[in-house]
Design an enzyme around this catalytic site. Sequence first.
Site, mmCIF file in Angstrom:
data_model
loop_
_atom_site.group_PDB
_atom_site.id
_atom_site.type_symbol
_atom_site.label_atom_id
_atom_site.label_comp_id
_atom_site.label_asym_id
_atom_site.label_seq_id
_atom_site.Cartn_x
_atom_site.Cartn_y
_atom_site.Cartn_z
ATOM 1 N N HIS A 10 -26.875 31.600 25.864
ATOM 2 C CA HIS A 10 -26.705 30.208 25.450
ATOM 3 C C HIS A 10 -26.297 30.218 23.985
ATOM 4 O O HIS A 10 -26.877 30.957 23.182
ATOM 5 C CB HIS A 10 -28.034 29.459 25.628
ATOM 6 C CG HIS A 10 -27.899 27.969 25.551
ATOM 7 N ND1 HIS A 10 -27.607 27.318 24.381
ATOM 8 C CD2 HIS A 10 -28.033 27.006 26.499
ATOM 9 C CE1 HIS A 10 -27.565 26.019 24.616
ATOM 10 N NE2 HIS A 10 -27.816 25.797 25.890
ATOM 11 N N ARG A 46 -25.085 18.770 21.245
ATOM 12 C CA ARG A 46 -23.621 18.701 21.151
ATOM 13 C C ARG A 46 -23.078 17.594 22.051
ATOM 14 O O ARG A 46 -22.151 16.882 21.682
ATOM 15 C CB ARG A 46 -23.004 20.054 21.526
ATOM 16 C CG ARG A 46 -23.120 21.061 20.399
ATOM 17 C CD ARG A 46 -22.700 22.453 20.838
ATOM 18 N NE ARG A 46 -23.696 23.076 21.689
ATOM 19 C CZ ARG A 46 -23.443 23.715 22.818
ATOM 20 N NH1 ARG A 46 -22.211 23.833 23.242
ATOM 21 N NH2 ARG A 46 -24.418 24.245 23.520
#
Length: 634
Positions: free
Chosen positions: A253, A273
Amino acid sequence: MTDLERPERHEYDVIVIGAGGAGLRAAIEAREQGLRTAVICKSLFGKAHTVMAEGGIAASMGNANEKDSWQVHFRDTMRGGKFLNNPRMAELHAKEAPQRVWELETYGALFDRTPDGRISQRNFGGHEYPRLAHVGDRTGLELIRTLQQKIVSLQQDDHRETGDHESRLRVFAELTITDILKDEGGVVSGAFGYWRESGKFVVFSAPAIILATGGIGKSFKVTSNSWEYTGDGHALALRAGAALINMEFIQFHPTGMVWPPSVKGILVTESVRGDGGVLRNSDGNRFMFDYVPDVFRGQYADSEEEADRWYKDPENNKRPPELLPRDEVARAINSEVKEGRGSPHGGVFLDVSTRLPAEEITRRLPSMHHQFKELADVDITAEPMEVGPTCHYVMGGVEVDADTAATAVPGLYAAGEVAGGMHGSNRLGGNSLSDLLVFGRRAGAGAAAYVAALGDSRPAVREEDVATATEVALAPFRAASENPYTVHSEMQQKMNDLVGIIRREGEVREALEMLDEMDERVKRVGVQGKRPFNPGWHLALDLRNMLAVCRCVALAALERNESRGGHTREDFPTMDPQWRGVNLVCTIDEVGGVALRRQPVPEIRQDLLELFERSELAKYLTGEELARRDEPAV
Ligand code: FAD
């Protein structure tokens, strides 16, 4: 024989190993089909990884954009997996995910709402439309809470009918399974394990077992995974005779915490994000614009202005490159740090503080706000976070039949993160929670149908196998020269350094030599003390699972001479269409070692291929495959 020596015995129709989303949904299904079902978990009930899922569950309900559909979700999933997904699994997943989300609400879940009362859906990397149903950034908690509530309600039904809450559905918490048992014909007959608290052994007799044990992250040094993710289900399946596929594909990740050292690896959700957070290097550049690969050019914005406009007007603008699939973002961060443009503690900056008002950040990302304040003394409403890649998820896993979750071993099923194929070479965020429910339910149904077909003939547990499992479990009390913690820590560091985010042939070979050496050392691992409350002993037993899993990862990483999704070879940096149709399969050989072979990925049906533009397929498929696609249907 003392009480501690004599194993406890139980008999069920179906045993589910794992109480995360996949295990609980499987157990609900098996129980609802009338079978006596046991759920077993290594940790406390309710403390599976699923509870840690933050961002949400992907399902094309079309609430935020009515253009969404299962076909678009299928396309995104295949693109994310770089077309190596089992297409039937990706199809079933995309088609059934919305039903599974709505069903959760019938169990009592309450997702965040749109102003007009529909389930709200948020953006996530690789998803064309806002698709993740969520409960703030604590979606996994709601999922587990609701599934547990459903289990309790089924137990209450049983109490009303039989006077016993546990007559048809029982949870065994803090019990670790170490072996799958089979009868003379090679058919599943039960499982062997031990209570973590007392160290007492337990033998389960059951004709069907569903593995739902989650991931393997604890084989790597920097990981978002917690202590119980030691690849047990992967290793149990392998030893029982099932196959593992695609083990080279590990998802790093892009955003784990990098500071302070004690929390390195803890996840920073992608929702940061998705909700507008941007990545910057030490020069203040929004560097992701420099890392959009050719296969995704055309879908991602070319300028910061366009990327920013997309949040308000996704119809007329392209997506920000911060929302590329995870493998792309993780590699980009890795390069920036390597080029000397990293943050003070070896990551990059993730900033949401200049993008959203403080109150909106605390409303949308409450856990992240709390996590950074408590663990790093960083206020994310006022300053950027420092983040870097962390081992998060394994795309590889037990090879299963897409419709029934059956493995090659009669009576053995697998669902959730432990199963392979669904996500191809890289999983999209949010596609795990939906995978758990879709294939958890299918595994429960598959196992129920199998048991029903058996009628009264039940495979018998062989006592010699119980004796062998007992011997193996007790071996660490007889050895003494190696400390399990030292061996584990060295193995994790080497896997991180040699088979991590960027791989090279020489280093992977070095890792395999290290694993040969570890094989010998693990045999000598010894523990002090007695069986009750002995975490050193538990780790000693987990080590043989991690060793098997690491070997599969390293062998497959060496064999695949290309870069795709969660497998990056510095010496073969591009994707090679000849490899698109190849699964790497690990099985146990005659002498107990791991054998690796190549096997074709199941073909993509013509109607599914037609969901893509030919020009896009040309980026992934060989000329021969394209020609087949172009043939008129007969
Ligand atoms: P798990 O939930 O991992 O449960 C495994 C179970 O198996 C546990 O009960 C464990 O105790 C048990 N077990 C293991 N070994 C044994 C054994 N030997 N004997 C007995 N029991 C055993 N995915 C998304 O889709 N959306 C997200 O927003 C998201 N956020 C995430 C955030 C974090 C921090 C992490 C770590 C993951 C996230 N993921 C997310 C991924 C997702 O949560 C996991 O892939 C998923 O929950 C795995 O579910 P599972 O049911 O397969 O297994």
